[in-house]
Motif scaffolding. Structure first.
Motif, PDB file in Angstrom:
ATOM      1  N   ASP A  46       0.822  -1.212   0.000  1.00  0.00           N
ATOM      2  CA  ASP A  46       0.000   0.000   0.000  1.00  0.00           C
ATOM      3  C   ASP A  46       0.857   1.263   0.000  1.00  0.00           C
ATOM      4  O   ASP A  46       0.474   2.292   0.556  1.00  0.00           O
ATOM      5  CB  ASP A  46      -0.937  -0.009   1.204  1.00  0.00           C
ATOM      6  CG  ASP A  46      -0.198  -0.148   2.521  1.00  0.00           C
ATOM      7  OD1 ASP A  46       1.023  -0.396   2.498  1.00  0.00           O
ATOM      8  OD2 ASP A  46      -0.837  -0.012   3.580  1.00  0.00           O
ATOM      9  N   VAL A  47       2.018   1.156  -0.623  1.00  0.00           N
ATOM     10  CA  VAL A  47       2.950   2.278  -0.708  1.00  0.00           C
ATOM     11  C   VAL A  47       3.825   2.075  -1.946  1.00  0.00           C
ATOM     12  O   VAL A  47       4.030   0.948  -2.379  1.00  0.00           O
ATOM     13  CB  VAL A  47       3.831   2.359   0.573  1.00  0.00           C
ATOM     14  CG1 VAL A  47       4.684   1.110   0.738  1.00  0.00           C
ATOM     15  CG2 VAL A  47       4.679   3.606   0.591  1.00  0.00           C
ATOM     16  N   ARG A  81      -3.209   5.157  -6.998  1.00  0.00           N
ATOM     17  CA  ARG A  81      -3.723   4.477  -5.799  1.00  0.00           C
ATOM     18  C   ARG A  81      -2.634   4.197  -4.770  1.00  0.00           C
ATOM     19  O   ARG A  81      -2.911   3.596  -3.742  1.00  0.00           O
ATOM     20  CB  ARG A  81      -4.403   3.177  -6.203  1.00  0.00           C
ATOM     21  CG  ARG A  81      -5.706   3.408  -6.939  1.00  0.00           C
ATOM     22  CD  ARG A  81      -6.377   2.115  -7.228  1.00  0.00           C
ATOM     23  NE  ARG A  81      -5.608   1.454  -8.292  1.00  0.00           N
ATOM     24  CZ  ARG A  81      -6.134   0.766  -9.277  1.00  0.00           C
ATOM     25  NH1 ARG A  81      -7.411   0.582  -9.317  1.00  0.00           N
ATOM     26  NH2 ARG A  81      -5.383   0.242 -10.211  1.00  0.00           N
ATOM     27  N   ASP A  82      -1.406   4.577  -5.088  1.00  0.00           N
ATOM     28  CA  ASP A  82      -0.270   4.370  -4.191  1.00  0.00           C
ATOM     29  C   ASP A  82      -0.098   2.881  -3.854  1.00  0.00           C
ATOM     30  O   ASP A  82      -0.082   2.475  -2.696  1.00  0.00           O
ATOM     31  CB  ASP A  82      -0.440   5.204  -2.921  1.00  0.00           C
ATOM     32  CG  ASP A  82       0.899   5.618  -2.326  1.00  0.00           C
ATOM     33  OD1 ASP A  82       1.891   5.665  -3.082  1.00  0.00           O
ATOM     34  OD2 ASP A  82       0.951   5.889  -1.115  1.00  0.00           O
ATOM     35  N   VAL A  83       0.044   2.067  -4.920  1.00  0.00           N
ATOM     36  CA  VAL A  83       0.141   0.615  -4.777  1.00  0.00           C
ATOM     37  C   VAL A  83       1.336   0.104  -5.584  1.00  0.00           C
ATOM     38  O   VAL A  83       1.578   0.557  -6.699  1.00  0.00           O
ATOM     39  CB  VAL A  83      -1.157  -0.064  -5.289  1.00  0.00           C
ATOM     40  CG1 VAL A  83      -1.008  -1.569  -5.347  1.00  0.00           C
ATOM     41  CG2 VAL A  83      -2.335   0.317  -4.419  1.00  0.00           C
ATOM     42  N   THR A  84       2.052  -0.865  -5.004  1.00  0.00           N
ATOM     43  CA  THR A  84       3.153  -1.542  -5.692  1.00  0.00           C
ATOM     44  C   THR A  84       2.924  -3.049  -5.590  1.00  0.00           C
ATOM     45  O   THR A  84       2.625  -3.558  -4.511  1.00  0.00           O
ATOM     46  CB  THR A  84       4.515  -1.207  -5.033  1.00  0.00           C
ATOM     47  OG1 THR A  84       4.666   0.202  -4.971  1.00  0.00           O
ATOM     48  CG2 THR A  84       5.661  -1.815  -5.803  1.00  0.00           C
ATOM     49  N   VAL A  85       3.081  -3.752  -6.707  1.00  0.00           N
ATOM     50  CA  VAL A  85       2.993  -5.208  -6.712  1.00  0.00           C
ATOM     51  C   VAL A  85       4.396  -5.741  -6.962  1.00  0.00           C
ATOM     52  O   VAL A  85       5.057  -5.339  -7.923  1.00  0.00           O
ATOM     53  CB  VAL A  85       2.007  -5.709  -7.794  1.00  0.00           C
ATOM     54  CG1 VAL A  85       1.953  -7.231  -7.796  1.00  0.00           C
ATOM     55  CG2 VAL A  85       0.622  -5.123  -7.569  1.00  0.00           C
ATOM     56  N   VAL A  86       4.842  -6.637  -6.069  1.00  0.00           N
ATOM     57  CA  VAL A  86       6.207  -7.130  -6.119  1.00  0.00           C
ATOM     58  C   VAL A  86       6.211  -8.656  -6.054  1.00  0.00           C
ATOM     59  O   VAL A  86       5.529  -9.247  -5.228  1.00  0.00           O
ATOM     60  CB  VAL A  86       7.035  -6.577  -4.926  1.00  0.00           C
ATOM     61  CG1 VAL A  86       8.491  -6.963  -5.051  1.00  0.00           C
ATOM     62  CG2 VAL A  86       6.877  -5.079  -4.789  1.00  0.00           C
ATOM     63  N   ASP A  87       6.999  -9.274  -6.927  1.00  0.00           N
ATOM     64  CA  ASP A  87       7.237 -10.715  -6.879  1.00  0.00           C
ATOM     65  C   ASP A  87       8.491 -10.904  -6.034  1.00  0.00           C
ATOM     66  O   ASP A  87       9.573 -10.444  -6.399  1.00  0.00           O
ATOM     67  CB  ASP A  87       7.441 -11.257  -8.285  1.00  0.00           C
ATOM     68  CG  ASP A  87       7.572 -12.768  -8.324  1.00  0.00           C
ATOM     69  OD1 ASP A  87       7.735 -13.390  -7.256  1.00  0.00           O
ATOM     70  OD2 ASP A  87       7.528 -13.330  -9.431  1.00  0.00           O
ATOM     71  N   VAL A  88       8.341 -11.577  -4.884  1.00  0.00           N
ATOM     72  CA  VAL A  88       9.423 -11.663  -3.902  1.00  0.00           C
ATOM     73  C   VAL A  88       9.859 -13.108  -3.699  1.00  0.00           C
ATOM     74  O   VAL A  88       9.034 -14.004  -3.571  1.00  0.00           O
ATOM     75  CB  VAL A  88       8.964 -11.100  -2.527  1.00  0.00           C
ATOM     76  CG1 VAL A  88      10.107 -11.092  -1.534  1.00  0.00           C
ATOM     77  CG2 VAL A  88       8.373  -9.731  -2.667  1.00  0.00           C
TER      78      VAL A  88
END
Length: 181
Positions: free
Chosen positions: A127-128, A160-167
């Motif tokens: 959410d950042v 929307r202040d969203v980052t999607v990360v594959d970790v």
């Protein structure tokens, strides 16, 4: 022998380590079907080209889905191989037994959590939006409770202040101990 081999693979190795009931059923059903078809083909003396065509069709079943991992594809392949080995080598039980044992031993060792440690993969929606990779890594480590080995940002939404990360990360020792069965 085929039934013993697939039960060992599906229940003894796969399910105890990965706990996906849907794939457990798929492995058993696929293996049993392959064994039955190969046995029938050998009794009826079906042309080898038909057998290879059947194998090609079976090889593409569900393997293109994003829901299945490369590790699970390996279990699919071994389930197919066990069915083929036991169907073809039925006349040579010791050969079939040796090949079954070799395939199962390879899967046991290759998929054992203690071999390479327990790394996890997860797609995380934050959410950042982090512009600094070091801050992103620190945030992920804090949220996941483990050491981040690799992270790839797959999506950023500034509105929307969203980052999607594959970790890929190393799970904490107490969570790894549960997986070492």
């Amino acid at each position: 022998m085929d039934l013993a081999a697939i039960v060992t693979l599906a229940y003894g190795l796969y399910y105890r380590r990965h706990h996906r009931r849907d794939l457990l059923f798929a492995y058993v059903a696929l293996n049993t079907g392959i064994f039955a078809v190969v046995s029938l083909m050998l009794v009826q003396r079906v042309d080898l080209a038909v057998g290879f065509g059947l194998f090609g069709v079976l090889a593409i079943i569900r393997l293109r889905s994003a829901e299945i991992t490369q590790q699970e594809i390996a279990y699919y392949f071994i389930a197919i191989a066990l069915g083929l080995v036991n169907g073809i080598a039925a006349a040579w039980p010791l050969t079939a037994l040796f090949l079954d044992a070799a395939l199962l031993a390879v899967m046991y060792v290759a998929d054992h959590p203690r071999l390479l440690g327990r790394t996890c993969q997860q797609v995380v929606t934050l959410d950042v939006v982090h512009t600094d990779p070091a801050l992103l890594r620190a945030d992920l480590e804090s949220r996941l409770g483990g050491r981040v080995l690799q992270c790839v940002v797959t999506q950023v939404d500034y509105v929307r202040d969203v980052t999607v990360v594959d970790v890929r990360y190393e799970a904490p020792a107490e969570r790894r101990a549960v997986a070492w069965r």
